[in-house]
Scaffold this active site. Structure first.
Site, mmCIF file in Angstrom:
data_model
loop_
_atom_site.group_PDB
_atom_site.id
_atom_site.type_symbol
_atom_site.label_atom_id
_atom_site.label_comp_id
_atom_site.label_asym_id
_atom_site.label_seq_id
_atom_site.Cartn_x
_atom_site.Cartn_y
_atom_site.Cartn_z
ATOM 1 N N LYS A 78 4.948 4.343 -1.444
ATOM 2 C CA LYS A 78 5.134 5.639 -2.120
ATOM 3 C C LYS A 78 6.496 6.228 -1.805
ATOM 4 O O LYS A 78 6.987 7.091 -2.552
ATOM 5 C CB LYS A 78 4.032 6.617 -1.701
ATOM 6 C CG LYS A 78 2.696 6.309 -2.373
ATOM 7 C CD LYS A 78 1.609 7.228 -1.868
ATOM 8 C CE LYS A 78 0.261 6.766 -2.398
ATOM 9 N NZ LYS A 78 -0.824 7.184 -1.491
ATOM 10 N N GLY A 81 0.840 -1.204 0.000
ATOM 11 C CA GLY A 81 0.000 0.000 0.000
ATOM 12 C C GLY A 81 0.872 1.251 0.000
ATOM 13 O O GLY A 81 2.005 1.242 -0.508
ATOM 14 N N SER A 82 0.343 2.306 0.641
ATOM 15 C CA SER A 82 0.946 3.637 0.469
ATOM 16 C C SER A 82 2.361 3.767 1.007
ATOM 17 O O SER A 82 3.069 4.705 0.623
ATOM 18 C CB SER A 82 0.057 4.679 1.142
ATOM 19 O OG SER A 82 -1.196 4.697 0.489
ATOM 20 N N ILE A 83 2.797 2.887 1.940
ATOM 21 C CA ILE A 83 4.187 3.031 2.387
ATOM 22 C C ILE A 83 5.146 2.859 1.223
ATOM 23 O O ILE A 83 6.269 3.327 1.269
ATOM 24 C CB ILE A 83 4.562 2.057 3.539
ATOM 25 C CG1 ILE A 83 4.263 0.606 3.175
ATOM 26 C CG2 ILE A 83 3.858 2.447 4.836
ATOM 27 C CD1 ILE A 83 4.757 -0.399 4.214
#
Lengths: 685, 363
Positions: A311, A307-309
């Site tokens: 990014k 997920g967003s980690i």
């Protein structure tokens, strides 16, 4: 003389009885008899060849089997220690019960009595009865029994039942780092974790004593090969930090009713794993009582969609390739972006955000736009350079390489979705390791779990030095990333990760769980946080991830960020990391443990009552004073104390006599550098 | 002295070599037992040395006089009567090892069956020489021969020494065959012998077991097959060159009577195929020299006396070796010259003295 003459005289006479006419026949018969005996000798010779050449091996084995008994004595398995020499796995002596069925008078009665004393089930009891009937000189009754049971059996005084001292693995800290340490089975063979990966070093060589016996089973001689004890494995794990991680992970998993959870603490400069915990967990002293899923070292074995980690990887790659500027405004397309005819929706409607805010607020569309500028080849290269899609090489069994498809097999959707951590599988350790590369200025380090292997005298047999795998990003990119990630915690999605006195750089993530039918679950996700602290010169990188937390507020920022904060706060104190905020001081107080060791210091960080009396003072001479003494004195002057090493003060900065004011940092270098060999003496204590 | 006729030096040498070899092997095979039972590793060696000395005296004694004096009816009858008396006497003495083979006088033991063997061979040689062309006359030649042979075989077998009884019977039959006795006469003797043998085997459970163990020793490896198996293990373990003198393990109470009846197994284990074949070779050499003496004997008596004594020793040796190698069912008989055992050694050496005596008279 006379006799001889007499004989000769007689010989001269013709024979008294002339040889009869049958003489030739008699001679022939004599020859036949002689021939018969020669043939017999030939049969004997053939039989000898058969026994001594053709079947020699079988007979030799038979002779050996009946006249030799080999007694194997297990070597003592080496201990597993934490980085400061605290025991995490040790071998303790226990008694095993054996029997010599041939010298047991009444096998049934003996089996019954033993079964009662050992509290065996009916089935075990039957098999014991059968064992005692066997025509053997040695059978195990029960190995590695409790002392109370051993006493009970001894009290029975059964002739033919004996005791052997064996060693049994004991894990004094129970669940602490259980999946990482692993466990050893009944025969002292490592079956999982470090116990398995370093089994060759830990096991040692068994002693064998070959006893030769006569037919009455009395020993007549023996040859012995002595055992060598197993080596000591010193982990990179810090038991104190591990303890914090275990406790906080436990609490978070329970509070959120998560299915599972992992936490990894790395030292970004060396790649050393300071702590690694998994939930659910197990007690390795009774490993067989747990489902095998509890043994699994999820942080290393399981790949999940981050997920967003993820990014942080997208951002680092884009910045390193200079395709974006941190303050450049990115069009976030009103919360949606169309890729290959499909629409990706953001979790919130953003219009236009500066790039640093794209990360701070975790805009999927913004990340996707930047990734598109990067291009799939370049992005794929950075993903690989950060270590994804390949095992980290950590010395733990069952490591997953993650799931990373090569760019030529990406769909149109792949580039944007990978940019916010979908369509890619990573392990927690890979993610923490990649974050370390940002934290330490751009170097991907190989994660280390073992510092060194040493012999019983504490001499290092093998030392594991930090290994730089490669440089991934430029130092300037890393600095920019740190600024951006500080923003995440300061005012973005990761506010709950903030700490008093330290600046935290990190990223939240809420990775949706893929469902079997394809697509993603609306309800279930991994809530994660990865970050490092202090932001400048980080002491640790921490990754926490909770599998399917429940509750109304269960996003990464809601459940993972606070978990990060709780772990970081306590771990920083354990490591005596001075606060970055000059208004905060570290208070060093004493425990009642032996003097002069860092572990006896209780470190606390509190906000100085500002603008309290700014006592301008003179720096005292702290040379030669014990660490705690010096730290306390410095703290009394309102100084921020930074300790390096162990033992007594050898250098100080500022120098004695210089003018200092409260809030100044005071660096005390102690005479024992924290190099590997210095931990050995402390372990003796 | 220079004019004294030479006896067969090779025969004497091979005998002496076998005896010297036997002393070494007896010592090697018996130390463990001797230490345990007599507190002296050399107990059996010393005894065997003493017996070898006595045997040498007996050999020199039987070498000294003209062998033809043995041919007299009086000498033969006296020896047969003495042997009969001792064999009957032994039946009334206490048993040793479940059999009545030994007469013990003042710490020395004597086995009358060994004397009986010599006496019977002497009788047959004398009888054959006397009957000459008429050996096939039923009542005057064949019947007396078989009567004596049967009588002594019977006496020895009721001492529970079937091995010696059979060795004697075989030796006697071979001698009679060589003399030309028709085979059909053996059929009668053989039938009687087999009938009594069958009777004994069926009646004595331990013999029946031994026989079935011979047929398949592995069926009861810990029980009745044990001795044969241990013997085969010893020989097989030896390989080509053996495990080395004194280094054998099977003599450590795995083998039965390692120092006497099963000494050949110790030879096979410690000295390997080489030692085992050399031992067989030595007995073949002994056979050659003995039969050569018989061929060169000046008369029929000398021929059959030398031949019979030579055959009795070589046949016994090969029967013993075959038993050790599992080729024949186990019976307790010693390996001549080599096994520990006073009576056997002394009387075998006396027999060699007689053969050497005959060799002095060669044509």
């Amino acid at each position: 003389m006379l006799n001889g003459d007499l004989l000769r005289d007689k010989d001269r006479h013709p024979p008294s009885a002339p040889l009869p006419s049958s003489e030739p026949m008699v001679r022939l018969r004599f020859m036949m008899a002689a021939l018969g005996i020669v043939l017999w000798a030939l049969v004997i010779a053939l039989r000898l060849v058969q026994l001594q050449i053709l079947e020699h091996r079988e007979f030799a084995v038979r002779a050996q089997r009946q006249s030799e008994r080999t007694v194997s004595l297990d070597p003592r398995r080496g201990p597993i220690l934490d980085r400061h020499g605290r025991p995490l796995a040790v071998s303790v002596e226990v008694e095993s019960i054996y029997a010599d069925p041939q010298s047991i008078a009444d096998a049934d009665a003996a089996a019954a009595a033993l079964a009662r004393a050992l509290r065996l089930h009916a089935k075990e009891r039957r098999s014991l009865g059968a064992q005692l009937q066997r025509d053997r000189a040695f059978v195990w009754v029960k190995r590695k029994v409790d002392p109370t049971m051993a006493r009970a059996v001894k009290a029975l005084k059964i002739h033919g039942v004996g005791f052997l001292t064996e060693t049994r693995r004991y894990y004094p800290k129970r669940e602490l780092a259980a999946q990482l340490i692993g466990y050893a089975g009944i025969d002292n063979t490592g079956m999982w974790g470090v116990e398995y990966a370093f089994d060759d070093a830990l096991r040692g060589h068994e002693a064998t004593v070959v006893v030769r016996t006569d037919a009455h089973r009395r020993p007549v001689g023996y040859t012995e090969r002595p055992s060598t004890e197993g080596l000591t494995v010193v982990l990179t794990i810090d038991e104190a930090i591990q303890h914090v991680v275990e406790r906080e992970l436990d609490r978070a998993v329970n509070e959120t009713a998560s299915l599972a959870g992992v936490a990894v603490v790395l030292d970004p400069t060396s790649g050393e794993i300071l702590a690694l915990a998994n939930r659910p967990t197990f007690n390795p002293n009774r490993f067989s009582a747990y489902d095998s899923s509890h043994w699994r070292n999820r942080a290393v074995v399981d790949a999940f969609e981050p997920g967003s980690i993820f990014k942080i990887i997208t951002a680092a790659a884009a910045l390193d390739e200079r395709v974006v500027d941190p303050d450049e405004v990115i069009d976030c397309g009103h919360g949606m972006i169309e890729v290959g005819g499909q629409v990706i929706n953001d979790h919130a409607v953003f219009d236009a955000l500066r790039f640093r805010e794209v990360i701070a607020r975790s805009s999927d569309v913004g990340a996707a736009r930047v990734a598109q500028r990067l291009g799939r080849r370049s992005f794929a290269r950075y993903i690989a350079d950060f270590g994804f899609g390949a095992p980290t090489g950590v010395a733990l069994p069952g490591e997953s390489r993650g799931i990373v498809r090569p760019p030529e097999r990406w769909s149109v959707r792949s580039l944007p979705t990978i940019s916010f951590g979908q369509e890619i599988g990573v392990t927690a350790l890979q993610m923490a390791s990649a974050a370390s590369a940002i934290a330490n200025g751009g170097y991907l380090m190989q994660p280390l779990v073992v510092r060194r292997i040493e012999n019983r005298d504490g001499k290092a047999v093998k030392t594991f030095q930090p290994v730089v795998v490669r440089r991934v990003i430029q130092p300037a990119t890393a600095d920019t990333m740190t600024e951006i990630l500080k923003g995440v915690v300061r005012h973005g999605t990761g506010k709950a990760a903030a700490l008093a006195g330290y600046q935290v750089a990190g990223k939240t993530g809420t990775g949706q769980k893929p469902v079997a039918s394809g697509g993603y679950s609306a309800m279930d996700h991994f809530a994660s946080f990865v970050g490092y602290v202090p932001s400048h010169n980080p002491a640790m990188v921490i990754l926490v991830s909770l599998d399917t937390p429940r509750g109304l507020r269960n996003q990464g920022g809601d459940v993972a960020a606070p978990l990060f904060a709780r772990i970081a706060d306590q771990a920083l104190r354990r490591l005596a990391v001075p606060p970055e905020d000059p208004r905060r001081v570290m208070r060093v107080t004493l425990n009642d443990s032996p003097a002069g060791t860092a572990s006896s210091l209780k470190v606390d960080v509190f906000t100085r009552q500002m603008p309290a009396v700014v006592t301008e003072g003179v720096m005292p001479d702290l040379h030669g004073r014990s660490a705690r003494d010096a730290a306390v004195t410095a703290a009394k002057h309102g100084l921020v104390v930074r300790l390096r090493g162990f033992g007594r003060v050898s250098q100080q900065d500022p120098q004695p006599g210089s003018v200092v004011s409260a809030g100044d940092t005071c660096v005390l270098t102690l005479d024992n550098d924290p190099t590997p060999s210095d931990f050995t003496e402390r372990r003796g204590a | 002295m220079a004019r004294k006729l030479a006896s067969d030096t090779m025969l004497f040498t091979v005998t002496a070599a076998l005896i010297g070899f036997g002393l070494v092997m007896v010592w090697s095979a018996s130390t463990a037992l001797a230490e345990e039972k007599y507190d002296s590793a050399h107990h059996f060696l010393v005894r065997q040395l003493v017996c070898a000395g006595v045997g040498l005296a007996a050999l020199l004694a039987t070498l000294r006089f003209d062998y033809r004096r043995l041919r007299g009816r009086g000498v033969v009858a006296a020896l047969l009567l003495l042997a009969t008396f001792l064999l009957i006497l032994v039946l009334f003495l206490p048993t040793v090892n479940e059999s009545r083979r030994w007469i013990r006088v003042m710490g020395l033991s004597f086995q009358p069956s060994e004397l009986a063997k010599l006496a019977v061979v002497l009788f047959l040689a004398s009888h054959i020489a006397r009957r000459e062309e008429r050996v096939n006359e039923l009542f005057t030649s064949v019947f007396p021969a078989f009567l004596v042979l049967g009588w002594f075989s019977f006496l020895i077998s009721i001492e529970r020494d079937i091995g010696t009884a059979l060795t004697l019977a075989v030796t006697g039959c071979v001698m009679l065959t060589l003399a030309g006795v028709r085979l059909r006469y053996f059929a009668v003797f053989g039938a009687v012998a087999l009938a009594s043998l069958y009777q004994m085997i069926v009646l004595a459970a331990y013999r029946r077991e031994r026989l079935s163990a011979f047929i398949n020793p592995w069926a009861d490896a810990q029980g009745s097959g044990y001795h044969i198996i241990q013997s085969l293990i010893a020989v097989g373990t030896g390989g080509v060159t053996g495990v080395g003198l004194t280094d054998g393990r099977q003599k450590l109470f795995y083998l039965p009577y390692a120092w006497s009846d099963f000494i050949y197994a110790v030879i096979g284990e410690e000295l390997g195929l080489v030692g085992a074949l050399l031992t067989v070779g030595a007995f073949l050499l002994f056979l050659w020299r003995g039969l050569r003496t018989a061929f060169r004997a000046p008369d029929r008596f000398g021929m059959f006396l030398a031949g019979g004594l030579t055959l009795s020793i070589v046949l016994q040796a090969f029967i013993n070796i075959s038993i050790v190698l599992g080729l024949l069912p186990p019976k307790g008989i010693p390996l001549p010259f080599v096994s520990a055992g006073g009576s056997s050694l002394v009387l075998s050496m006396a027999a060699v003295g007689v053969v050497l005596n005959v060799s002095q008279h060669a044509d």
